[in-house]
Design an enzyme around this catalytic site. Sequence first.
Site, mmCIF file in Angstrom:
data_model
loop_
_atom_site.group_PDB
_atom_site.id
_atom_site.type_symbol
_atom_site.label_atom_id
_atom_site.label_comp_id
_atom_site.label_asym_id
_atom_site.label_seq_id
_atom_site.Cartn_x
_atom_site.Cartn_y
_atom_site.Cartn_z
ATOM 1 N N GLY A 60 0.776 -1.236 0.000
ATOM 2 C CA GLY A 60 0.000 0.000 0.000
ATOM 3 C C GLY A 60 0.807 1.284 0.000
ATOM 4 N N GLN A 61 2.130 1.190 -0.119
ATOM 5 C CA GLN A 61 2.922 2.414 -0.153
ATOM 6 C C GLN A 61 2.527 3.227 -1.384
ATOM 7 O OE1 GLN A 61 4.154 -0.643 0.219
ATOM 8 N NE2 GLN A 61 5.828 -0.701 1.646
ATOM 9 N N GLU A 62 2.672 4.536 -1.279
ATOM 10 C CA GLU A 62 2.270 5.431 -2.368
ATOM 11 C C GLU A 62 2.875 5.019 -3.709
ATOM 12 O OE1 GLU A 62 2.001 10.196 -3.400
ATOM 13 O OE2 GLU A 62 3.096 9.543 -1.610
#
Length: 179
Positions: A69-71
């Site tokens: 889910g990191q940018e």
Amino acid sequence: MGLIFAKLWSFFCNQEHKVIIVGLDNAGKTTILYQFLMNEVVHTSPTIGSNVEEIVVKKTHFLMWDIGGQESLRSSWNTYYSNTEFIILVVDSTDRERLAISKEELYRMLAHEDLRKAAVLIFANKQDMKGCMSAAEIYKYLTLSSIKDHPWHIQSCCALTGEGLCRGLEWMTSRTGLR
């Protein structure tokens, strides 16, 4: 030999349901996946790419893809969308500052052609934390009542204890016969 036959049977009977588990980094996606799988907390590190596990609930097979889910990884979520029946969006109920980003990502996914038939389960995670938003607050902020073309359900949960997770899985299982 029996395992191979069972796998082939489930493939031809379309009993395996593809699930993507998405959400912002540190929301609890991987902890939830392994709570489903082993019913215990495992120590996790940020997911780069994805984890995939098969979860069986009352003879219903879910192939769950836990996606980082990191940018920098969110733009690649759409590579996992093909044949997805369920989206599990994990929301960190303590992360008020980034709830707008979760909302933006949710509506971007719902607009994607490959997810037009997907049902959505929102886990309002970290309900054990002081000052967390309730599922009702998250429901209101995400304007879930405006989602008319996808079945959805919001469920309070705590990934660390497993509380609420079974209710979410039960909702998904109940939806499999309706597809």
